[in-house]
Motif scaffolding. Structure first.
Motif, PDB file in Angstrom:
ATOM      1  N   VAL A   1       0.006  -3.540  -1.883  1.00 35.21           N
ATOM      2  CA  VAL A   1       0.332  -3.240  -3.282  1.00 35.21           C
ATOM      3  C   VAL A   1       1.844  -2.982  -3.015  1.00 35.21           C
ATOM      4  CG1 VAL A   1       0.409  -1.773  -5.365  1.00 35.21           C
ATOM      5  CG2 VAL A   1      -1.864  -2.224  -4.414  1.00 35.21           C
ATOM      6  N   ASP A   2       2.554  -3.437  -3.940  1.00 33.98           N
ATOM      7  CA  ASP A   2       4.163  -3.071  -4.052  1.00 33.98           C
ATOM      8  C   ASP A   2       4.215  -2.577  -5.601  1.00 33.98           C
ATOM      9  OD1 ASP A   2       6.883  -2.472  -4.465  1.00 33.98           O
ATOM     10  OD2 ASP A   2       7.422  -4.447  -3.520  1.00 33.98           O
TER      11      ASP A   2
ATOM     12  N   PRO B   1       0.147   8.758   8.568  1.00 29.68           N
ATOM     13  CA  PRO B   1      -0.013   7.194   8.452  1.00 29.68           C
ATOM     14  C   PRO B   1      -1.124   6.757   7.543  1.00 29.68           C
ATOM     15  CG  PRO B   1       0.486   8.045  10.635  1.00 29.68           C
ATOM     16  CD  PRO B   1       0.049   9.205   9.886  1.00 29.68           C
ATOM     17  N   VAL B   2      -2.335   7.342   7.564  1.00 36.25           N
ATOM     18  CA  VAL B   2      -3.293   7.126   6.773  1.00 36.25           C
ATOM     19  C   VAL B   2      -3.351   7.066   5.332  1.00 36.25           C
ATOM     20  CG1 VAL B   2      -5.893   7.459   5.951  1.00 36.25           C
ATOM     21  CG2 VAL B   2      -5.139   7.154   8.444  1.00 36.25           C
ATOM     22  N   GLU B   3      -2.364   8.023   4.911  1.00 30.91           N
ATOM     23  CA  GLU B   3      -2.240   8.458   3.445  1.00 30.91           C
ATOM     24  C   GLU B   3      -0.936   7.366   3.038  1.00 30.91           C
ATOM     25  OE1 GLU B   3      -3.767  10.179   1.397  1.00 30.91           O
ATOM     26  OE2 GLU B   3      -4.846  10.867   3.167  1.00 30.91           O
ATOM     27  N   ALA B   4       0.071   7.144   3.923  1.00 25.85           N
ATOM     28  CA  ALA B   4       0.866   6.139   3.487  1.00 25.85           C
ATOM     29  C   ALA B   4       0.170   4.776   3.441  1.00 25.85           C
ATOM     30  CB  ALA B   4       2.131   6.129   4.725  1.00 25.85           C
ATOM     31  N   LEU B   5      -0.484   4.601   4.215  1.00 30.43           N
ATOM     32  CA  LEU B   5      -1.380   3.070   4.099  1.00 30.43           C
ATOM     33  C   LEU B   5      -2.169   3.186   2.671  1.00 30.43           C
ATOM     34  CD1 LEU B   5      -2.002   0.636   5.480  1.00 30.43           C
ATOM     35  CD2 LEU B   5      -3.989   1.646   6.519  1.00 30.43           C
ATOM     36  N   SER B   6      -2.751   4.275   2.455  1.00 26.54           N
ATOM     37  CA  SER B   6      -3.539   4.279   1.215  1.00 26.54           C
ATOM     38  C   SER B   6      -2.586   4.078  -0.140  1.00 26.54           C
ATOM     39  CB  SER B   6      -4.276   5.593   1.037  1.00 26.54           C
ATOM     40  OG  SER B   6      -5.211   5.585  -0.186  1.00 26.54           O
ATOM     41  N   ALA B   7      -1.213   4.631   0.121  1.00 23.65           N
ATOM     42  CA  ALA B   7      -0.214   4.429  -0.856  1.00 23.65           C
ATOM     43  C   ALA B   7      -0.036   2.865  -1.365  1.00 23.65           C
ATOM     44  CB  ALA B   7       0.884   5.182  -0.702  1.00 23.65           C
ATOM     45  N   THR B   8      -0.424   1.850  -0.297  1.00 25.16           N
ATOM     46  CA  THR B   8      -0.217   0.563  -0.628  1.00 25.16           C
ATOM     47  C   THR B   8      -1.383   0.022  -0.698  1.00 25.16           C
ATOM     48  OG1 THR B   8       1.319  -1.279  -0.010  1.00 25.16           O
ATOM     49  CG2 THR B   8       0.244  -0.058   1.860  1.00 25.16           C
ATOM     50  N   ALA B   9      -2.512   0.557  -0.384  1.00 23.22           N
ATOM     51  CA  ALA B   9      -3.721   0.015  -0.424  1.00 23.22           C
ATOM     52  C   ALA B   9      -4.860   0.491  -1.226  1.00 23.22           C
ATOM     53  CB  ALA B   9      -4.330  -0.005   1.253  1.00 23.22           C
TER      54      ALA B   9
END
Length: 364
Positions: free
Chosen positions: A55-56, A308-316
């Motif tokens: 997601v952007d 990292p997992v939370e940053a990934l979740s922020a686009t997933a």
């Protein structure tokens, strides 16, 4: 994808940050975790680490630095995002009609916020409806009806008389406008670089703030209490020093302000995250920035101190839930990206998708 074609995705399917499956199947463009009978079917296998399409949450399809662009340029923007694995876009303001993209199975899905709504001569030329406060409710209602459930305000911009960023709207106007958007079922977000507009917007009931570089320690508890999300667009905030240098002679206060906001950008984002404020990935592509920068924005969130997992979740996973769109769920459209390695432990792998699947078809 025909009824005889089946896609078999194996390896590690990240249906959630801790929900790891061994495989999924794509039949008729839809996800299933039930193994089908494959006799007589044409099965294609893809192996790797699978995420829902990225997601952007802040980009602009159909827009460049000068205003609306031809359909051919908008198509290239959307394809650039798709090829970066970004399959769901929140278009945070565009003067172009991009509804034709919805009819293209090979282009990302777009959640539109209509056209920007700004004060007269207080935003980039050719971008926004430029109006005065008495007309704000009517324009918000118009864009709420035209959009996909979002409205975009310009909350602050340079005031040439003040020589600095100042708030664009009086408190009463934004209260009435946000109430009207909510009545019509739309959420409201606002472009905000500076500090001054934030309290009024949040207390008026806004749902999200874009950029949020002016978020200070005294405002963070208010954001957290109200559940107001931020989309920091750090790859865009990286341009502040150059902007400041360009405006130094004419607007020295504005230039100094931009530099201060830039210098504390990582602290701002990390403090917001630590306080429980929802943070989502957005690049601000389509104005002066190129499309396809989502991997760089995730890396910037990690650099700011978000795990990292939370940053990934922020686009997933979290980003899709916030936009009310499905991820890798049973029966959902097969919009997914496959990587060589586990992106939860190394977000840099996002820059090199192995396979991209959109609406059940391998497109990259």
């Amino acid at each position: 994808m025909s009824d005889r074609e089946v896609l078999h995705v194996t390896g590690r399917v990240l249906a959630g940050p801790d929900d790891v499956r061994d495989e999924l199947w794509v039949i008729g463009g839809r996800i299933t975790y039930d193994r089908p009978g494959t006799a007589g079917l044409d099965v294609t296998t893809v192996e790797g680490w699978t995420l829902p399409g990225l997601v952007d949450a802040h980009c602009h399809v159909g827009l460049d630095a000068h205003g609306p662009v031809p359909a051919g340029t908008a198509e290239k923007q959307a394809l650039t995002d798709r090829d970066a694995g970004t399959l769901l876009l929140r278009d945070a303001g565009s003067p172009s009609d991009t509804r034709w993209i919805d009819d293209r199975d090979d282009l990302p899905r777009i959640v539109r916020a209509g056209r920007h709504i700004a004060r007269t001569r207080r935003y980039i030329r050719n971008y926004a409806h430029e109006i005065e406060p008495d007309d704000l409710v009517a324009y918000v209602a118009q864009e709420a009806r035209r959009s996909d459930g979002w409205v975009k305000l310009v909350g602050d911009w340079i005031d040439r008389e003040a020589g600095d960023l100042t708030a664009c709207w009086p408190r009463g106007a934004v209260e009435a406008a946000i109430a009207e958007a909510h009545r019509l079922g739309a959420r409201v977000t606002a472009h905000c670089f500076a500090e001054d507009s934030l309290r009024d917007l949040v207390e008026a009931g806004i749902d999200c703030i874009e950029h949020a570089t002016g978020l200070t320690d005294d405002l963070i508890p208010l954001f957290a209490e109200r559940g107001v999300a931020i989309v920091p667009t750090l790859v865009n905030i990286a341009t502040f020093p150059d902007l400041a240098a360009g405006g130094e002679r004419k607007f020295p206060r504005w230039s100094a302000h931009l530099r201060r906001l830039h210098e504390r950008r990582y602290d701002t984002v990390r403090n917001a995250y630590d306080a429980g404020i929802p943070v989502f990935v957005g690049t601000d592509a389509g104005g002066s920035l190129a499309h396809g920068l989502v991997a760089g924005e995730v890396a910037e969130l990690v650099r700011a101190g978000i795990p990292p997992v939370e940053a990934l979740s922020a686009t997933a996973w979290a980003a899709r839930a916030w936009l009310r769109r499905p991820g890798l769920e049973e029966g959902a459209s097969a919009d997914l990206v496959v990587y060589e390695a586990d992106p939860r432990t190394n977000v840099t792998v996002l820059s090199a998708p192995r396979r991209i699947v959109l609406r059940g078809t391998v497109v990259g």
